[in-house]
Write a protein that holds these residues in place. Structure first.
Motif, PDB file in Angstrom:
ATOM      1  N   LEU A  27       6.385  38.038  16.854  1.00 22.42           N
ATOM      2  CA  LEU A  27       7.492  37.102  16.815  1.00 22.42           C
ATOM      3  C   LEU A  27       8.806  37.678  17.342  1.00 22.42           C
ATOM      4  CD1 LEU A  27       6.997  35.349  13.336  1.00 22.42           C
ATOM      5  CD2 LEU A  27       6.581  34.375  15.599  1.00 22.42           C
ATOM      6  N   ASN A  28       8.927  38.990  17.350  1.00 20.41           N
ATOM      7  CA  ASN A  28      10.222  39.598  17.623  1.00 20.41           C
ATOM      8  C   ASN A  28      10.756  39.266  19.014  1.00 20.41           C
ATOM      9  OD1 ASN A  28      12.329  41.183  16.489  1.00 20.41           O
ATOM     10  ND2 ASN A  28      11.767  42.843  17.863  1.00 20.41           N
ATOM     11  N   THR A  29       9.896  39.253  20.004  1.00 15.97           N
ATOM     12  CA  THR A  29      10.335  38.926  21.363  1.00 15.97           C
ATOM     13  C   THR A  29      10.875  37.515  21.436  1.00 15.97           C
ATOM     14  OG1 THR A  29       8.712  40.448  22.334  1.00 15.97           O
ATOM     15  CG2 THR A  29       9.624  38.734  23.764  1.00 15.97           C
ATOM     16  N   ALA A  30      10.152  36.577  20.806  1.00 22.25           N
ATOM     17  CA  ALA A  30      10.602  35.181  20.794  1.00 22.25           C
ATOM     18  C   ALA A  30      11.924  35.047  20.037  1.00 22.25           C
ATOM     19  CB  ALA A  30       9.538  34.294  20.155  1.00 22.25           C
ATOM     20  N   LEU A  31      12.058  35.783  18.941  1.00 24.04           N
ATOM     21  CA  LEU A  31      13.297  35.741  18.162  1.00 24.04           C
ATOM     22  C   LEU A  31      14.466  36.288  18.982  1.00 24.04           C
ATOM     23  CD1 LEU A  31      11.982  36.938  14.683  1.00 24.04           C
ATOM     24  CD2 LEU A  31      12.813  34.654  15.235  1.00 24.04           C
ATOM     25  N   ASN A  32      14.232  37.387  19.675  1.00 23.69           N
ATOM     26  CA  ASN A  32      15.289  37.982  20.497  1.00 23.69           C
ATOM     27  C   ASN A  32      15.721  37.046  21.623  1.00 23.69           C
ATOM     28  OD1 ASN A  32      15.439  40.351  19.006  1.00 23.69           O
ATOM     29  ND2 ASN A  32      13.932  41.416  20.275  1.00 23.69           N
ATOM     30  N   ASP A  33      14.759  36.395  22.260  1.00 18.95           N
ATOM     31  CA  ASP A  33      15.078  35.452  23.333  1.00 18.95           C
ATOM     32  C   ASP A  33      15.896  34.281  22.800  1.00 18.95           C
ATOM     33  OD1 ASP A  33      13.723  37.019  25.125  1.00 18.95           O
ATOM     34  OD2 ASP A  33      11.876  35.826  25.087  1.00 18.95           O
ATOM     35  N   SER A  34      15.518  33.786  21.624  1.00 22.69           N
ATOM     36  CA  SER A  34      16.234  32.670  21.019  1.00 22.69           C
ATOM     37  C   SER A  34      17.663  33.064  20.665  1.00 22.69           C
ATOM     38  CB  SER A  34      15.506  32.189  19.765  1.00 22.69           C
ATOM     39  OG  SER A  34      16.214  31.145  19.135  1.00 22.69           O
ATOM     40  N   ILE A  35      17.826  34.262  20.100  1.00 20.99           N
ATOM     41  CA  ILE A  35      19.162  34.747  19.733  1.00 20.99           C
ATOM     42  C   ILE A  35      20.029  34.918  20.974  1.00 20.99           C
ATOM     43  CG2 ILE A  35      20.427  36.731  18.804  1.00 20.99           C
ATOM     44  CD1 ILE A  35      18.115  37.082  16.797  1.00 20.99           C
ATOM     45  N   GLN A  36      19.449  35.421  22.053  1.00 25.19           N
ATOM     46  CA  GLN A  36      20.206  35.610  23.292  1.00 25.19           C
ATOM     47  C   GLN A  36      20.684  34.270  23.863  1.00 25.19           C
ATOM     48  OE1 GLN A  36      21.252  38.542  24.726  1.00 25.19           O
ATOM     49  NE2 GLN A  36      22.468  37.085  25.930  1.00 25.19           N
ATOM     50  N   THR A  37      19.792  33.274  23.816  1.00 26.42           N
ATOM     51  CA  THR A  37      20.160  31.933  24.293  1.00 26.42           C
ATOM     52  C   THR A  37      21.304  31.352  23.471  1.00 26.42           C
ATOM     53  OG1 THR A  37      17.901  31.486  25.065  1.00 26.42           O
ATOM     54  CG2 THR A  37      19.322  29.584  24.674  1.00 26.42           C
ATOM     55  N   LEU A  38      21.221  31.526  22.154  1.00 24.40           N
ATOM     56  CA  LEU A  38      22.275  31.019  21.270  1.00 24.40           C
ATOM     57  C   LEU A  38      23.589  31.769  21.501  1.00 24.40           C
ATOM     58  CD1 LEU A  38      20.132  30.631  18.034  1.00 24.40           C
ATOM     59  CD2 LEU A  38      21.161  28.770  19.343  1.00 24.40           C
ATOM     60  N   ASN A  39      23.495  33.074  21.739  1.00 27.26           N
ATOM     61  CA  ASN A  39      24.694  33.858  22.055  1.00 27.26           C
ATOM     62  C   ASN A  39      25.373  33.345  23.327  1.00 27.26           C
ATOM     63  OD1 ASN A  39      24.773  35.615  19.909  1.00 27.26           O
ATOM     64  ND2 ASN A  39      23.670  37.256  20.935  1.00 27.26           N
ATOM     65  N   ASP A  40      24.560  33.050  24.336  1.00 30.72           N
ATOM     66  CA  ASP A  40      25.109  32.545  25.606  1.00 30.72           C
ATOM     67  C   ASP A  40      25.797  31.193  25.398  1.00 30.72           C
ATOM     68  OD1 ASP A  40      24.128  34.782  26.856  1.00 30.72           O
ATOM     69  OD2 ASP A  40      22.304  33.802  27.592  1.00 30.72           O
ATOM     70  N   ARG A  41      25.189  30.347  24.581  1.00 27.90           N
ATOM     71  CA  ARG A  41      25.790  29.033  24.320  1.00 27.90           C
ATOM     72  C   ARG A  41      27.098  29.178  23.543  1.00 27.90           C
ATOM     73  NH1 ARG A  41      20.436  25.480  22.524  1.00 27.90           N
ATOM     74  NH2 ARG A  41      19.440  25.471  24.584  1.00 27.90           N
ATOM     75  N   PHE A  42      27.106  30.079  22.579  1.00 22.34           N
ATOM     76  CA  PHE A  42      28.324  30.302  21.812  1.00 22.34           C
ATOM     77  C   PHE A  42      29.431  30.854  22.711  1.00 22.34           C
ATOM     78  CE2 PHE A  42      31.175  32.813  19.150  1.00 22.34           C
ATOM     79  CZ  PHE A  42      31.483  31.901  18.149  1.00 22.34           C
ATOM     80  N   ALA A  43      29.055  31.749  23.628  1.00 17.05           N
ATOM     81  CA  ALA A  43      30.036  32.347  24.537  1.00 17.05           C
ATOM     82  C   ALA A  43      30.650  31.307  25.466  1.00 17.05           C
ATOM     83  CB  ALA A  43      29.384  33.445  25.360  1.00 17.05           C
ATOM     84  N   SER A  44      29.956  30.197  25.713  1.00 16.94           N
ATOM     85  CA  SER A  44      30.467  29.163  26.616  1.00 16.94           C
ATOM     86  C   SER A  44      31.503  28.263  25.943  1.00 16.94           C
ATOM     87  CB  SER A  44      29.312  28.305  27.132  1.00 16.94           C
ATOM     88  OG  SER A  44      28.734  27.551  26.087  1.00 16.94           O
ATOM     89  N   THR A  45      31.667  28.389  24.625  1.00 10.77           N
ATOM     90  CA  THR A  45      32.687  27.601  23.934  1.00 10.77           C
ATOM     91  C   THR A  45      34.050  28.265  24.099  1.00 10.77           C
ATOM     92  OG1 THR A  45      32.353  28.763  21.811  1.00 10.77           O
ATOM     93  CG2 THR A  45      30.974  26.827  22.252  1.00 10.77           C
ATOM     94  N   GLN A  46      35.098  27.535  23.739  1.00 10.92           N
ATOM     95  CA  GLN A  46      36.459  28.066  23.867  1.00 10.92           C
ATOM     96  C   GLN A  46      36.732  29.008  22.697  1.00 10.92           C
ATOM     97  OE1 GLN A  46      38.386  27.264  26.509  1.00 10.92           O
ATOM     98  NE2 GLN A  46      39.918  28.738  25.859  1.00 10.92           N
ATOM     99  N   LEU A  47      36.850  30.311  22.988  1.00 12.09           N
ATOM    100  CA  LEU A  47      37.025  31.310  21.940  1.00 12.09           C
ATOM    101  C   LEU A  47      38.485  31.719  21.827  1.00 12.09           C
ATOM    102  CD1 LEU A  47      33.989  33.675  22.696  1.00 12.09           C
ATOM    103  CD2 LEU A  47      34.053  31.707  21.165  1.00 12.09           C
TER     104      LEU A  47
END
Length: 205
Positions: free
Chosen positions: A81-101
């Motif tokens: 599961l770890n690879t899938a979890l890491n990929d999911s976390i990376q995708t969520l990080n990218d989406r969060f980074a696209s918001t106005q910080l």
């Protein structure tokens, strides 16, 4: 009955109507600006706060799954599961980074990414141990998870604080617009009475 206005009355009437027109135009422009402020704030609340909070929540859930698997020392299921979890976390990080910080938010987010990278490096070390060492996984990994959760908690707190600020700005814009509307009505009534006096007032001889 035919109304006849003198030249002076016509000039005063024209000036009064011009004043009314300029007043209505100015208040309309201010109302439009306040509307844009409210619209922008509503967009900010949804895109940069509600969605951002949802991304953080999903990241925390993925991190929790990692933590539970490591604590159970379930090396086989964890590795799968770890690879899938890491990929999911990376995708969520990218989406969060696209918001106005905000500036502070960006700093905490950078800390979160560093701590997640440190956790992944530690996980790679764990993958080379078969079976997993119980003492290593439960005590050694805990400081990495604690660091990640501290950053997530800080980001959650920022979402609440920034949402309060945006809502306050929107409320101020609405209150200002309402106040201007009331003043506009009062001024228009006063100008209407003034026009009556100017138009029908007999010139002094």
């Amino acid at each position: 009955m035919e109304w006849k206005f003198s030249l002076g009355q016509r000039i005063r009437t024209g000036v009064a109507l011009l004043v009314v027109f300029l007043l209505v135009l100015a208040t309309n422009m201010m109302d439009s600006n306040h509307f844009r402020i409210v619209q922008s704030n509503l967009t900010t609340i949804y895109e940069d706060r509600l969605l951002a909070k949802d991304y953080l929540y999903k990241i925390s859930r993925q991190i929790q799954v990692k933590r539970e698997l490591i604590q159970r020392s379930d090396i086989e299921q964890w590795s799968d599961l770890n690879t899938a979890l890491n990929d999911s976390i990376q995708t969520l990080n990218d989406r969060f980074a696209s918001t106005q910080l905000t500036e502070n938010e960006a700093l905490v987010f950078e800390s979160l990414k560093r701590n997640i990278r440190s956790l992944r490096e530690y996980e790679l070390k764990l993958q080379r141990n078969d079976p997993l060492n119980t003492e290593l996984t439960t005590s050694g990994s805990e400081r990495y998870f604690t660091a990640v959760y501290d950053d997530l908690d800080a980001l959650f707190k920022i979402q609440l604080e920034e949402s309060d600020k945006v809502i306050s700005n929107a409320n101020r814009a609405i209150d200002t617009s309402n106040l201007i509307s009331r003043i506009e009505i009062g001024v228009l009534i006063a100008i209407g009475l003034l026009i009556q006096l100017l138009v029908f007032m007999r010139p002094l001889k």
